[in-house]
Structures are given as C-alpha cells and as structure tokens.
Write a protein that holds these residues in place. Structure first.
Motif, PDB file in Angstrom:
ATOM      1  N   ARG A 218      -7.104   0.043 -11.674  1.00 23.81           N
ATOM      2  CA  ARG A 218      -7.163   1.479 -11.387  1.00 23.81           C
ATOM      3  C   ARG A 218      -8.140   2.187 -12.321  1.00 23.81           C
ATOM      4  O   ARG A 218      -8.765   3.188 -11.942  1.00 23.81           O
ATOM      5  CB  ARG A 218      -5.779   2.102 -11.515  1.00 23.81           C
ATOM      6  CG  ARG A 218      -4.778   1.695 -10.433  1.00 23.81           C
ATOM      7  CD  ARG A 218      -3.496   2.491 -10.570  1.00 23.81           C
ATOM      8  NE  ARG A 218      -3.768   3.925 -10.455  1.00 23.81           N
ATOM      9  CZ  ARG A 218      -2.936   4.874 -10.892  1.00 23.81           C
ATOM     10  NH1 ARG A 218      -1.808   4.548 -11.485  1.00 23.81           N
ATOM     11  NH2 ARG A 218      -3.256   6.148 -10.741  1.00 23.81           N
ATOM     12  N   ALA A 219      -8.269   1.677 -13.535  1.00 20.44           N
ATOM     13  CA  ALA A 219      -9.153   2.308 -14.521  1.00 20.44           C
ATOM     14  C   ALA A 219     -10.612   1.877 -14.363  1.00 20.44           C
ATOM     15  O   ALA A 219     -11.474   2.323 -15.122  1.00 20.44           O
ATOM     16  CB  ALA A 219      -8.673   1.980 -15.931  1.00 20.44           C
ATOM     17  N   ALA A 220     -10.901   1.021 -13.376  1.00 22.50           N
ATOM     18  CA  ALA A 220     -12.266   0.516 -13.216  1.00 22.50           C
ATOM     19  C   ALA A 220     -13.246   1.603 -12.819  1.00 22.50           C
ATOM     20  O   ALA A 220     -14.449   1.487 -13.076  1.00 22.50           O
ATOM     21  CB  ALA A 220     -12.286  -0.618 -12.183  1.00 22.50           C
ATOM     22  N   VAL A 221     -12.770   2.648 -12.169  1.00 22.57           N
ATOM     23  CA  VAL A 221     -13.626   3.791 -11.838  1.00 22.57           C
ATOM     24  C   VAL A 221     -12.872   5.067 -12.179  1.00 22.57           C
ATOM     25  O   VAL A 221     -11.634   5.093 -12.205  1.00 22.57           O
ATOM     26  CB  VAL A 221     -14.042   3.815 -10.342  1.00 22.57           C
ATOM     27  CG1 VAL A 221     -14.777   2.548  -9.958  1.00 22.57           C
ATOM     28  CG2 VAL A 221     -12.849   4.049  -9.435  1.00 22.57           C
ATOM     29  N   SER A 222     -13.622   6.115 -12.427  1.00 23.30           N
ATOM     30  CA  SER A 222     -13.046   7.429 -12.676  1.00 23.30           C
ATOM     31  C   SER A 222     -13.441   8.338 -11.528  1.00 23.30           C
ATOM     32  O   SER A 222     -14.634   8.468 -11.215  1.00 23.30           O
ATOM     33  CB  SER A 222     -13.554   7.993 -14.003  1.00 23.30           C
ATOM     34  OG  SER A 222     -12.968   9.246 -14.288  1.00 23.30           O
ATOM     35  N   VAL A 223     -12.463   8.936 -10.889  1.00 24.55           N
ATOM     36  CA  VAL A 223     -12.692   9.771  -9.722  1.00 24.55           C
ATOM     37  C   VAL A 223     -12.710  11.228 -10.156  1.00 24.55           C
ATOM     38  O   VAL A 223     -11.785  11.707 -10.812  1.00 24.55           O
ATOM     39  CB  VAL A 223     -11.593   9.547  -8.661  1.00 24.55           C
ATOM     40  CG1 VAL A 223     -11.877  10.387  -7.420  1.00 24.55           C
ATOM     41  CG2 VAL A 223     -11.512   8.069  -8.296  1.00 24.55           C
ATOM     42  N   GLY A 224     -13.747  11.961  -9.791  1.00 22.45           N
ATOM     43  CA  GLY A 224     -13.876  13.342 -10.205  1.00 22.45           C
ATOM     44  C   GLY A 224     -14.672  13.447 -11.498  1.00 22.45           C
ATOM     45  O   GLY A 224     -15.168  12.451 -12.046  1.00 22.45           O
ATOM     46  N   ALA A 225     -14.791  14.647 -11.982  1.00 23.38           N
ATOM     47  CA  ALA A 225     -15.603  14.877 -13.176  1.00 23.38           C
ATOM     48  C   ALA A 225     -14.855  15.751 -14.177  1.00 23.38           C
ATOM     49  O   ALA A 225     -13.960  16.514 -13.821  1.00 23.38           O
ATOM     50  CB  ALA A 225     -16.921  15.559 -12.779  1.00 23.38           C
ATOM     51  N   GLY A 226     -15.242  15.603 -15.444  1.00 20.31           N
ATOM     52  CA  GLY A 226     -14.697  16.458 -16.497  1.00 20.31           C
ATOM     53  C   GLY A 226     -13.196  16.317 -16.649  1.00 20.31           C
ATOM     54  O   GLY A 226     -12.621  15.234 -16.552  1.00 20.31           O
ATOM     55  N   GLY A 227     -12.554  17.468 -16.869  1.00 17.81           N
ATOM     56  CA  GLY A 227     -11.120  17.469 -17.097  1.00 17.81           C
ATOM     57  C   GLY A 227     -10.301  17.118 -15.880  1.00 17.81           C
ATOM     58  O   GLY A 227      -9.108  16.844 -15.994  1.00 17.81           O
ATOM     59  N   SER A 228     -10.916  17.107 -14.690  1.00 14.20           N
ATOM     60  CA  SER A 228     -10.182  16.783 -13.468  1.00 14.20           C
ATOM     61  C   SER A 228     -10.306  15.320 -13.081  1.00 14.20           C
ATOM     62  O   SER A 228      -9.813  14.913 -12.037  1.00 14.20           O
ATOM     63  CB  SER A 228     -10.676  17.657 -12.309  1.00 14.20           C
ATOM     64  OG  SER A 228     -12.052  17.401 -12.046  1.00 14.20           O
ATOM     65  N   GLU A 236      -6.143   3.037  -3.240  1.00 12.58           N
ATOM     66  CA  GLU A 236      -7.591   2.839  -3.237  1.00 12.58           C
ATOM     67  C   GLU A 236      -7.951   1.461  -3.787  1.00 12.58           C
ATOM     68  O   GLU A 236      -8.837   0.769  -3.253  1.00 12.58           O
ATOM     69  CB  GLU A 236      -8.261   3.949  -4.043  1.00 12.58           C
ATOM     70  CG  GLU A 236      -8.184   5.312  -3.349  1.00 12.58           C
ATOM     71  CD  GLU A 236      -8.517   6.484  -4.252  1.00 12.58           C
ATOM     72  OE1 GLU A 236      -8.735   7.591  -3.710  1.00 12.58           O
ATOM     73  OE2 GLU A 236      -8.551   6.308  -5.488  1.00 12.58           O
ATOM     74  N   VAL A 237      -7.267   1.030  -4.849  1.00 17.81           N
ATOM     75  CA  VAL A 237      -7.469  -0.320  -5.373  1.00 17.81           C
ATOM     76  C   VAL A 237      -7.098  -1.360  -4.303  1.00 17.81           C
ATOM     77  O   VAL A 237      -7.794  -2.372  -4.127  1.00 17.81           O
ATOM     78  CB  VAL A 237      -6.633  -0.535  -6.647  1.00 17.81           C
ATOM     79  CG1 VAL A 237      -6.603  -2.009  -7.046  1.00 17.81           C
ATOM     80  CG2 VAL A 237      -7.186   0.309  -7.781  1.00 17.81           C
ATOM     81  N   THR A 322     -12.618   5.289  -2.703  1.00 19.03           N
ATOM     82  CA  THR A 322     -11.930   6.482  -3.186  1.00 19.03           C
ATOM     83  C   THR A 322     -12.062   7.608  -2.164  1.00 19.03           C
ATOM     84  O   THR A 322     -13.144   7.868  -1.633  1.00 19.03           O
ATOM     85  CB  THR A 322     -12.503   6.939  -4.537  1.00 19.03           C
ATOM     86  OG1 THR A 322     -13.900   7.215  -4.409  1.00 19.03           O
ATOM     87  CG2 THR A 322     -12.294   5.872  -5.596  1.00 19.03           C
ATOM     88  N   GLY A 323     -10.959   8.226  -1.872  1.00 26.12           N
ATOM     89  CA  GLY A 323     -10.953   9.331  -0.915  1.00 26.12           C
ATOM     90  C   GLY A 323     -10.939   8.919   0.536  1.00 26.12           C
ATOM     91  O   GLY A 323     -10.880   9.778   1.422  1.00 26.12           O
ATOM     92  N   LEU A 324     -10.960   7.599   0.833  1.00 28.64           N
ATOM     93  CA  LEU A 324     -11.003   7.175   2.230  1.00 28.64           C
ATOM     94  C   LEU A 324      -9.755   7.595   2.994  1.00 28.64           C
ATOM     95  O   LEU A 324      -9.817   7.829   4.207  1.00 28.64           O
ATOM     96  CB  LEU A 324     -11.156   5.645   2.316  1.00 28.64           C
ATOM     97  CG  LEU A 324     -12.559   5.067   2.180  1.00 28.64           C
ATOM     98  CD1 LEU A 324     -12.524   3.568   2.419  1.00 28.64           C
ATOM     99  CD2 LEU A 324     -13.537   5.731   3.127  1.00 28.64           C
ATOM    100  N   LEU A 325      -8.622   7.671   2.308  1.00 27.84           N
ATOM    101  CA  LEU A 325      -7.373   8.000   3.002  1.00 27.84           C
ATOM    102  C   LEU A 325      -7.013   9.473   2.864  1.00 27.84           C
ATOM    103  O   LEU A 325      -5.847   9.844   3.003  1.00 27.84           O
ATOM    104  CB  LEU A 325      -6.230   7.118   2.490  1.00 27.84           C
ATOM    105  CG  LEU A 325      -6.292   5.675   2.976  1.00 27.84           C
ATOM    106  CD1 LEU A 325      -5.090   4.895   2.467  1.00 27.84           C
ATOM    107  CD2 LEU A 325      -6.355   5.587   4.490  1.00 27.84           C
ATOM    108  N   THR A 326      -8.000  10.301   2.581  1.00 24.43           N
ATOM    109  CA  THR A 326      -7.770  11.744   2.613  1.00 24.43           C
ATOM    110  C   THR A 326      -7.732  12.162   4.079  1.00 24.43           C
ATOM    111  O   THR A 326      -8.760  12.171   4.758  1.00 24.43           O
ATOM    112  CB  THR A 326      -8.882  12.497   1.871  1.00 24.43           C
ATOM    113  OG1 THR A 326      -8.936  12.026   0.524  1.00 24.43           O
ATOM    114  CG2 THR A 326      -8.618  13.986   1.889  1.00 24.43           C
ATOM    115  N   THR A 327      -6.552  12.449   4.572  1.00 29.49           N
ATOM    116  CA  THR A 327      -6.385  12.694   6.005  1.00 29.49           C
ATOM    117  C   THR A 327      -6.065  14.156   6.273  1.00 29.49           C
ATOM    118  O   THR A 327      -5.619  14.894   5.390  1.00 29.49           O
ATOM    119  CB  THR A 327      -5.252  11.819   6.581  1.00 29.49           C
ATOM    120  OG1 THR A 327      -4.045  12.092   5.872  1.00 29.49           O
ATOM    121  CG2 THR A 327      -5.590  10.342   6.453  1.00 29.49           C
ATOM    122  N   VAL A 328      -6.313  14.555   7.499  1.00 27.27           N
ATOM    123  CA  VAL A 328      -5.976  15.901   7.957  1.00 27.27           C
ATOM    124  C   VAL A 328      -5.144  15.770   9.229  1.00 27.27           C
ATOM    125  O   VAL A 328      -5.276  14.816   9.990  1.00 27.27           O
ATOM    126  CB  VAL A 328      -7.237  16.750   8.232  1.00 27.27           C
ATOM    127  CG1 VAL A 328      -7.979  17.017   6.946  1.00 27.27           C
ATOM    128  CG2 VAL A 328      -8.160  16.058   9.236  1.00 27.27           C
TER     129      VAL A 328
END
Length: 443
Positions: A218-228, A236-237, A322-328
């Motif tokens: 899970r720590a292999a990538v960081s999603v987002g920027a800065g404090g978020s 996702e993994v 990352t974000g692939l399962l963001t559904t509406v």
C-alpha cells in the motif's frame, strides 16, 4: 419478494452454465467450536425475522427445450414457519474439503438454498463457520450483514429492513486517470491465456497474505499531494496485483504480448479500436443506498475497469489502478430499461447472449471481488475472528476469479478457475510473487 419472478441478474445466476451457482463466506475463529445447539439458538435469535431465508427457488415448469426454455423464469416460493435449525450442521471437514464436496452440488429443491456449517479449522486451535448459498438468493453484502449479526456485539436483524429493495439505479465507473469512460456493455478486449496445466475442471485454492507485505504494498505509491496524500487502498493494491498476474500470463504465452502494440489494430470499418488490446477486470460493486443497508438479496453491479498489463513496473501498475473504482450512481436510462425488460422476458436469449459475449474470456478474463469486515475485536460466542475467506462461484471457462477476504486480523486470497487445481495454485503463487515485488519496491 416471495412468489415473484427473479430479476434479470438473479435469473442469469439461476441458469449459470459453468456449475451450480453456489458461493459463500467462511469465518475462521480461534478456540473450540460452539455446540450445534448453541449455534442454532444464536441463529434463531438473530435471523428469525428474515423472510429471505425461508424461501425456496422454483424452476420453470416443463422441459429445458423449446419455447419454455426461452421464456420460462424462476421464482421464489414462501415457506412459512420453516425451521432455520434445519439449515445448520457440522462436518469433520476443512474448508477445502467442503468446497470439493458441496460447492459443485445443487441445493435440494424443497428447502431454502443456503446452509451454515461448522467445520474443522485450517490449523490447530481454530474452527471455521461456513455460510454457503445459491447466489440468486444473496450477494456478498448480504452475507456480511448476516454474519455481523451473529457476533457478540450484534443483535437481531429487522425483517422489514431486509425487504427494503433498493430502487433501480446504475453504478458506473468515473473516467480513470488516463481518461476515457467505462466500456460499452458489449465491448470486448483481450483474452488472457491461463497456464492450462492439468485437467480442465473447476478448482479452488486459498492462501493467507502476510500483513506486513500488504502494508508495504500500500505504501508503494502515494495518492494525492501535500497534506492530503494517502497510501493506496487495499482494493487498489488488489487490482494492481491481479493485473501483474495477468501480465505474467500474457508473457508466458507470448513474450511480446504484454508490450503495447506499435499501433492499435484496425476495426472492420477501418477505424482504430483502442479497446481491442485492452484487458478488462470485472469488479462487483454494491448499489445499496444508506437507507437500504440491511437489504438481503442481490443489489450489486459488475463494473469493468482496465488492467494495466502493458506496464512493466509494479508501482506504475498500482498508480494506474488508483481511483479506478471511484464510482457514481445514476438512474437507469430509458434504453437500459427497454433492453433489460426485453431480456427478462426471454431469459434463454439473455443466457445465449451472455454465453457468446459476456462470459467470453475477452470480455473479462478475471473477476476481482473484495469482501471485508472492518470492525475491531469481533467475537462469536467469545471466540475471536481470525480470518474471512470467500468462496466464489465457479467462473466462466478460461477465466479466473480472485477473491480477497479481509478483517482486522488479516487478509485471505481465494482463487477459483475452471482450468484445474494446478492453474488455481499457480495463479495464487503468481499473486504472492507480484505482491512481494510491489512491497519490496516500497522499502
């Protein structure tokens, strides 16, 4: 509803052509198992008000040929006063033994198509509690609702809430980071050759995942920027690791096949078809709104997301997932209602369409299902929960199902395939290898 015809998806599962449409979840708990009487009393207390668990599945009348096969539909029949204790037993079997014996055996027609079994644990000092059901009866969210109610901090489920059918909606995937929307209903891509070692037959295997490996992955990538910024999610993994397994399968069958083509293949009309070499993953997503959270039945949709099999770097694959399962969620369109209404009226035609298109390996060579219980400290009659294991249906021919079961103590991977036990084992080993590579890249 009792006495009503099955919706289109449930009718399709009732006609599943690859084996009985049985699925389930097993809980591994520490300690000595409770007695059957203790378990039956608990089930009677917590599940007694649930009409869904007292229904039987009635097949269409007549022979499975001619007009009756094309138009006949299954329905639910009410069995008032059914004793839930009849559905509960124990067996001196492990989960794998039970899957070999029961999951390829249809439920009797004269009783509700589910059962609860006390089994031997995979290791000393554990036992398993296996809920097995016909998939037309319940989905994965229904199973977690039922099983949560049996835990020591649970309580009786509400019969009215279990019948609160969610309204007609559609769950679709938002455009991913690389742009482009979800595939069309009949859009196909690339099939992925499985290893095909040994005899072609339904098979199932289970491995437990090391918690440190999953955390590192899970720590292999960081999603987002800065404090978020956040680490990747477990789901996702999961998608990225399965994508790595499929990439390895492609490379084993053709060393050049996992590389992007010099140019997309042309369609019949001369246009370039960007989906022709895309590998799709099928992922079930829950469609219950918050006010229907305890509905028991099937309220999920299968969405398809692209597997980044052309990316050689495991971290790059994770980034792509990352974000692939963001559904509406949206209302059903008029055209969708028309098509579904037509197919529901002639389920034989719907099955023929599915067999030729939707069940084909090029449609989705792998399905990825994730079920989890996030609550801390779950116990059943004082016995702490150790693992949750999914038993999926037998998948379509030449495809595989990867199912991840999780709780606060750890995760378990199940692999089901139609291509034999050697293939199931090889795919599980490949998953562990891909997860290890992802985790080591993060250290």
């Amino acid at each position: 509803m009792p006495g009503s015809h099955l919706p289109l998806m449930e009718e399709g599962m009732a006609r599943w052509p690859f084996g009985p449409p049985n699925a389930g979840i097993a809980l591994d708990l520490a300690g000595a198992p409770p007695s059957l009487d203790e378990l039956r009393a608990l089930v009677e207390e917590r599940w007694k008000a649930l009409p869904r668990l007292t229904q039987t599945l009635v097949a269409p009348g007549g022979a499975r040929t001619g007009l009756g096969w094309w138009t006949g539909r299954h329905r639910w029949a009410r069995r008032d006063g059914h004793d839930l204790a009849q559905q509960i037993d124990s067996a001196d079997l492990t989960l794998r033994d039970a899957v070999r014996q029961w999951f390829h055996t249809p439920f009797p027609a004269d009783r509700p198509p589910w059962s609860l079994h006390l089994l031997r644990g995979a290791t000393d000092g554990e036992f398993s509690l296996l809920f097995r059901m016909h998939h037309s009866l319940l989905d994965g969210r229904s199973l977690t609702t039922l099983l949560r109610a049996l835990f020591d901090d649970g309580g009786p489920l509400d019969g009215a809430a279990s019948l609160a059918v969610p309204g007609p909606r559609r769950r679709t995937v938002r455009p991913g980071p690389t742009g482009g929307g979800p595939p069309g209903l009949l859009t196909t891509g690339r099939a992925v050759p499985l290893p095909h070692r040994g005899p072609r037959e339904p098979a199932y295997t289970v491995v437990r995942l090391r918690a440190d490996l999953l955390r590192a992955a899970r720590a292999a990538v960081s999603v987002g920027a800065g404090g978020s910024a956040r680490p990747a999610t477990t789901n996702e993994v999961f998608l990225a690791t399965v994508s790595g397994v499929l990439r390895a399968c492609l490379a084993a069958s053709d060393p050049d096949s996992a590389s992007p083509p010099a140019s997309p293949p042309a369609s019949v009309g001369g246009d370039r078809d960007p989906d022709a070499r895309q590998v799709w993953l099928s992922v079930p997503v829950d469609e219950r709104p918050d006010d229907c959270a305890e509905f028991l039945g099937n309220a999920f949709a299968n969405v398809r997301v692209p597997a980044p099999v052309t990316l050689a770097d495991p971290a790059a694959r994770l980034t792509a997932c990352t974000g692939l399962l963001t559904t509406v969620t949206r209302p059903r369109r008029t055209a969708e209602k028309l098509v579904e209404g037509t197919l529901s009226a002639i389920p034989g035609a719907a099955l023929a369409l599915a067999g030729g298109k939707i069940f084909a390996p090029a449609y989705a060579p792998a399905a990825c299902s994730y079920v989890h219980l996030r609550e801390q400290g779950q116990t059943l009659a004082g016995r702490p929960l150790r693992h949750l294991t999914i038993v999926p249906m037998v998948p379509p021919a030449d495809t595989a199902t990867f199912a991840l079961g999780g709780c606060t103590k750890g995760h378990t991977l199940s692999v089901a395939t139609n291509s034999g036990s050697q293939d199931a084992g090889l795919l599980a080993e490949a998953f562990l290898d891909e997860l290890t590579q992802l985790a080591e890249g993060a250290r």
